[in-house]
Design a protein around this motif. Structure first.
Motif, short mmCIF file in Angstrom:
data_model
loop_
_atom_site.label_atom_id
_atom_site.label_comp_id
_atom_site.label_asym_id
_atom_site.label_seq_id
_atom_site.Cartn_x
_atom_site.Cartn_y
_atom_site.Cartn_z
N ASN A 2 5.95 13.41 -53.27
CA ASN A 2 7.32 13.11 -53.67
C ASN A 2 8.07 14.40 -54.00
OD1 ASN A 2 9.30 12.56 -56.05
ND2 ASN A 2 9.09 10.60 -54.97
N ALA A 3 9.31 14.51 -53.53
CA ALA A 3 10.06 15.74 -53.74
C ALA A 3 10.26 16.05 -55.20
CB ALA A 3 11.42 15.64 -53.03
N GLY B 253 -3.50 17.19 -65.54
CA GLY B 253 -2.54 16.31 -64.88
C GLY B 253 -1.18 16.31 -65.55
N TYR B 254 -0.14 16.06 -64.77
CA TYR B 254 1.22 16.04 -65.27
C TYR B 254 1.69 14.60 -65.48
CZ TYR B 254 2.46 20.99 -64.75
OH TYR B 254 2.56 22.35 -64.89
N ARG B 255 2.44 14.38 -66.52
CA ARG B 255 3.03 13.07 -66.77
C ARG B 255 4.09 12.80 -65.71
NH1 ARG B 255 2.35 9.73 -70.93
NH2 ARG B 255 3.96 8.24 -71.51
N ALA B 256 4.14 11.56 -65.23
CA ALA B 256 4.97 11.25 -64.06
C ALA B 256 6.42 11.00 -64.43
CB ALA B 256 4.38 10.07 -63.31
N TYR B 257 7.09 12.00 -64.96
CA TYR B 257 8.51 11.84 -65.29
C TYR B 257 9.36 11.55 -64.06
CZ TYR B 257 7.63 13.59 -70.03
OH TYR B 257 7.19 13.73 -71.32
N TRP B 258 8.87 11.92 -62.88
CA TRP B 258 9.61 11.68 -61.65
C TRP B 258 9.62 10.21 -61.24
CZ3 TRP B 258 5.13 14.59 -62.08
CH2 TRP B 258 3.96 13.98 -61.61
N ALA C 222 -1.54 12.01 -58.61
CA ALA C 222 -1.91 12.10 -57.19
C ALA C 222 -1.12 11.15 -56.32
CB ALA C 222 -3.39 11.84 -57.03
N ALA C 223 -0.74 9.97 -56.85
CA ALA C 223 -0.06 8.96 -56.05
C ALA C 223 1.29 9.42 -55.55
CB ALA C 223 0.08 7.68 -56.86
N SER C 224 1.92 10.38 -56.23
CA SER C 224 3.25 10.83 -55.82
C SER C 224 3.28 12.33 -55.52
CB SER C 224 4.27 10.51 -56.92
OG SER C 224 4.47 9.13 -57.02
N VAL D 29 6.33 19.93 -60.83
CA VAL D 29 5.11 20.72 -60.99
C VAL D 29 5.39 22.21 -60.76
CG1 VAL D 29 2.80 21.13 -60.06
CG2 VAL D 29 3.60 18.80 -60.43
N ASN D 30 6.28 22.51 -59.84
CA ASN D 30 6.59 23.91 -59.53
C ASN D 30 7.48 24.56 -60.58
OD1 ASN D 30 5.10 23.99 -57.15
ND2 ASN D 30 6.83 23.23 -55.91
#
Length: 616
Positions: free
Chosen positions: A20-21, A76-81, A15-17, A27-28
Motif C-alpha cells: 500500500n502506498a 512491526g508498525y501500527r497500521a495508521y494507514w 504485512a497485509a498492506s 514506514v519510510n
C-alpha cells in the motif's frame, strides 16, 4: 463489539498492506520507539512512539491511551494507514499510543473505569489523569523535535481515557477529543441503561471477550475468552436463565462483574465511577464526538458534553453527532447503517471539516476553527448537517403525543374522560427479542432496524399517527411518560420511537430489502419500573394501582418527512440486549429461575404520552 472495531481499524498486521502506498510512505518517513514511561508511583507504562524523520520543523504529539493494546510490539508498525489517521501522519504528527496501567505490557493494577481522584496527596494517589500527566511530561521532555503541544483522542474506552486526560491539567495539553467516551455505566453506557443490566454487551465484553480477566504480569498474550456453543444469542442467553447462572460462568476472578452483582442500585460505588464528576475547570479545548446510533456509548457523548457546558462553562467545548454506529466516523464508510441511507460520506466530511482542522489549529497553529459550531448535528430523515450555537436547542418545543384507544397516536388528548387502556401479558419465558433473526453477537444495525417483527407480537403495544401532512423535526431528548398498572410488583418498560416509511418506498437497491412500510427505529430506551421514583431506593408496585413511570430517553436528531408516520411501541422486555425482569420485587442479581413469572400490564390512554422536542 469494541474488540472488533479496535482490532480491525488499528491492529491490522503490517504485512497485509506492505504494498500500500500509504504504508510504504509511513514506514519510510517514520521511526518507531518503544519506551516504558515511569509514573509517579514507580509503575512503568509501555508506550509506542512513532516519530517523523523530518527535522525541518518541530512536531505536535497526538496520543491515544488504550486498554486494547498498542500492538504490534517489536519491529512491526501500527497500521495508521488503514484509516484516516494517516492524514495526521502526513501532517507530521508524532503519534503515540500507550497501554494503560495494568493492561498488556504496562505495569500496575488495572481498574475498570478507574475513579478520578481530585484530592491527590502523595505519589501513591494515582488515577488515569495523573498517568496522563506523567506521560505527557515525559514525552515533551524526552522526545526530540516536538513542539511542546499535545493532543489526546480516543474512541470508546480510549474515549474515557481522553476525558480523564483533560482533567490532568498538564500545560502542554492543548486539545482533547473524547469520542463515544465511556462515561456512566449505570445510566446509559455499555453495562446498564437506567439501572437495567445490558446483559448482551456486559457479559460478552467482560466475560466473552475477557476484558475484566485479571492479568498477573505484563504480557502480549490476549486474555482468556468464553464462547457460546449455541450461536443464537437469544436461545443461548435464555437457556442460561437467571443472572446468578451467568455469574457462575464468569467465575470468581472477574472483579468488576462481581462488583456489579452486589451494587444493583445507584450508590457511592457507581457515583465515583461517573466520569462527569471530575469535569470542572477543564483547560484544553474539547471536541466531543459520537453517533446517533451508537449502541455502546451514545449516552457518554451527549452527557460528557452537557457536563462540560454546565460544570466547566469557560472551556471551549464543541459537540459533533453524526448518523453513526460506534466508531463509524473513523471507518471507511459513513454513508449508511443497515438499510438506512444517509446520502453522503458523512465520516469523511467530519474528518476533513472538523476533527483534523481542530487538532491542526490547537497543536500546529494552522488554519482556523471559526467554522466549527458549538454543536454540529446530522439529522437523519432529511440527511442534512445542521449547526447550532447550543444543544439542546432552545427553539425545540416540548410537544406531547398521546397514546389513544385503537392504537392511535395523537397530538391532543381525546375528549373521552372514561379511563381506557391497552393490556398485554409479559412472559419472561418468551421475552421480546431486540431484533429479528439469529445472531451470535449483538448487531450494530439494530438501532435503525425494521421493527415490523415486534409490531406483530401480542406483547408489544403499537400506536401511530395519521400520515403526516408536514415534516416534523425532533431535536433533543425524548420523555416517556406512561401511566401503567401491573398484576405483580415490578416490570420493565421499553419505549421505541419509530419512523414509518410510506408503502410506496422503493426497495433497498443493494440488498432488495422491502422498504415500503419500513418501521425504522429512531430511538429506544428501557426503564426498570422499580426505579421510577429513585434510582437509589427502588420501590415495588402495588398490584392493580395506576402508577406513573416517567423517564428521559436519549437525544434525537431526526426529521419525519411528509407522508411518513410517527409510531410508538411499548413493551416490557428487550432480550437478550437487556436482562429479564422477574416481574416480582426481588433482588434480580440473585434471583432464582423460579422467581420469573408472567404479568399482565395495562397502559392507560390519554394519561400516557411521549413528549417530543419538536423543532420549528
Amino acid at each position: 463489539m469494541k474488540k472488533i472495531l479496535i482490532l480491525f481499524i488499528l491492529i491490522a498486521p503490517f504485512a497485509a498492506s506492505a504494498q500500500n502506498a500509504d504504508s510504504a510512505w509511513f514506514v519510510n518517513n517514520y521511526i518507531k520507539k518503544e519506551v516504558s514511561i515511569p509514573m509517579r508511583d514507580g509503575a512503568k507504562l509501555f508506550t509506542s512512539v512513532y516519530i517523523p524523520k523530518d527535522q525541518l520543523e518541530k512536531h505536535p504529539i497526538l496520543m491515544t491511551r488504550t486498554p486494547y493494546s498498542c500492538a504490534p510490539y517489536g519491529t512491526g508498525y501500527r497500521a495508521y494507514w488503514r484509516n484516516y489517521m494517516i492524514k495526521y501522519c502526513r501532517e507530521g504528527y508524532i503519534m503515540v499510543i500507550q497501554d494503560i496501567r495494568g493492561r498488556w505490557m504496562s505495569e500496575g493494577e488495572f481498574v475498570v473505569v478507574h475513579p478520578f481522584n481530585p484530592d491527590k496527596k502523595t505519589n501513591k494517589d494515582v488515577d488515569e489523569a495523573s498517568d496522563t500527566y506523567d506521560t505527557i511530561d515525559w514525552l515533551v521532555k524526552n522526545i526530540d523535535n516536538n513542539n511542546g503541544n499535545v493532543g489526546v483522542s480516543g474512541i470508546s474506552f480510549p474515549g474515557f481515557y481522553a476525558t480523564e486526560a483533560a482533567l490532568s491539567s498538564h500545560p502542554a495539553l492543548k486539545a482533547v477529543s473524547p469520542q463515544a467516551p465511556v462515561t456512566d455505566r449505570f445510566f446509559g453506557d455499555d453495562d446498564h441503561h437506567n439501572g437495567v443490566l445490558f446483559l448482551l454487551d456486559a457479559f460478552d465484553f467482560h466475560v466473552g471477550y475477557g476484558f475484566s480477566q485479571p492479568r498477573p504480569h505484563p504480557t502480549i498474550l490476549p486474555a482468556k475468552t468464553f464462547e457460546f456453543k449455541d450461536k443464537d444469542n437469544y436461545s443461548a442467553y435464555l437457556k442460561i436463565g437467571a443472572l446468578p447462572n451467568f455469574t457462575k460462568i464468569s467465575g470468581d476472578s472477574l472483579k468488576f462483574w462481581s462488583d456489579m452483582m452486589i451494587h444493583p442500585d445507584l450508590d457511592a460505588w457507581w457515583k465515583i465511577r461517573d466520569a462527569r464528576s471530575g469535569i470542572k475547570n477543564v483547560k484544553p479545548a474539547m471536541l466531543i464526538v459520537g453517533g446517533l446510533f451508537d449502541a455502546e456509548d451514545g449516552y457518554g457523548t451527549w452527557n460528557t458534553y452537557q457536563a462540560l457546558v454546565k460544570q466547566s462553562p469557560a472551556t471551549n467545548s464543541k459537540l459533533v453527532i453524526g448518523p453513526w454506529y460506534h466508531g463509524q466516523w473513523a471507518s471507511k464508510d459513513g454513508s449508511h447503517l443497515g438499510n438506512i441511507q444517509f446520502g453522503s460520506k458523512t465520516n469523511e466530511w467530519y474528518q476533513e471539516n472538523i476533527e483534523i482542522p481542530f487538532f491542526n489549529y490547537y497543536l500546529k497553529g494552522k488554519g482556523a476553527v471559526d467554522t466549527i459550531s458549538k454543536a454540529t448535528i446530522f439529522f437523519t430523515g432529511e440527511n442534512k448537517w445542521r449547526k447550532f450555537a447550543e444543544w439542546p436547542v432552545t427553539g425545540a418545543k416540548q410537544t406531547p403525543v398521546y397514546l389513544e384507544k385503537g392504537g392511535k397516536l395523537a397530538f391532543s388528548p381525546s375528549a373521552n374522560k372514561t379511563a381506557t387502556f391497552d393490556s398485554y401479558i409479559s412472559d419472561p419465558a418468551k421475552p421480546v427479542p431486540y431484533n429479528d433473526g439469529v445472531h451470535t453477537y449483538r448487531t450494530r444495525e439494530y438501532m435503525t432496524d425494521d421493527q415490523r417483527f415486534a409490531s406483530q407480537r401480542t406483547d408489544v403495544l403499537v400506536f401511530d399517527t395519521d400520515t403526516l401532512a408536514n415534516d416534523v423535526t425532533l431535536a433533543g431528548p425524548v420523555i416517556a411518560d406512561l401511566m401503567v398498572s401491573l398484576s405483580n410488583t415490578d416490570a420493565d418498560f421499553v419505549v421505541k420511537l419509530i419512523d414509518v416509511l410510506p408503502d410506496n418506498t422503493a426497495d433497498n437497491p443493494v440488498n432488495k430489502y422491502p422498504m415500503g412500510g419500513y418501521q425504522m427505529l429512531v430511538r429506544a430506551e428501557i426503564m426498570r419500573g422499580r426505579y421510577r421514583n429513585s434510582f437509589s431506593k427502588p420501590e415495588a408496585f402495588v398490584p392493580g394501582k395506576p402508577t406513573q413511570v416517567k423517564f428521559i430517553m436519549p437525544d434525537v436528531a431526526h426529521t419525519f418527512k411528509k407522508g411518513h408516520k410517527i409510531m410508538i411501541q411499548v413493551q416490557s422486555s428487550w432480550f437478550p440486549l437487556a436482562d429479564r425482569n422477574p416481574q416480582q420485587f426481588v433482588d434480580i442479581y440473585h434471583a432464582k429461575d423460579s422467581d420469573f413469572v408472567k404479568e399482565t400490564i395495562k397502559v392507560y390512554h390519554d394519561s400516557s404520552k411521549i413528549i417530543l422536542p419538536v423543532l420549528k
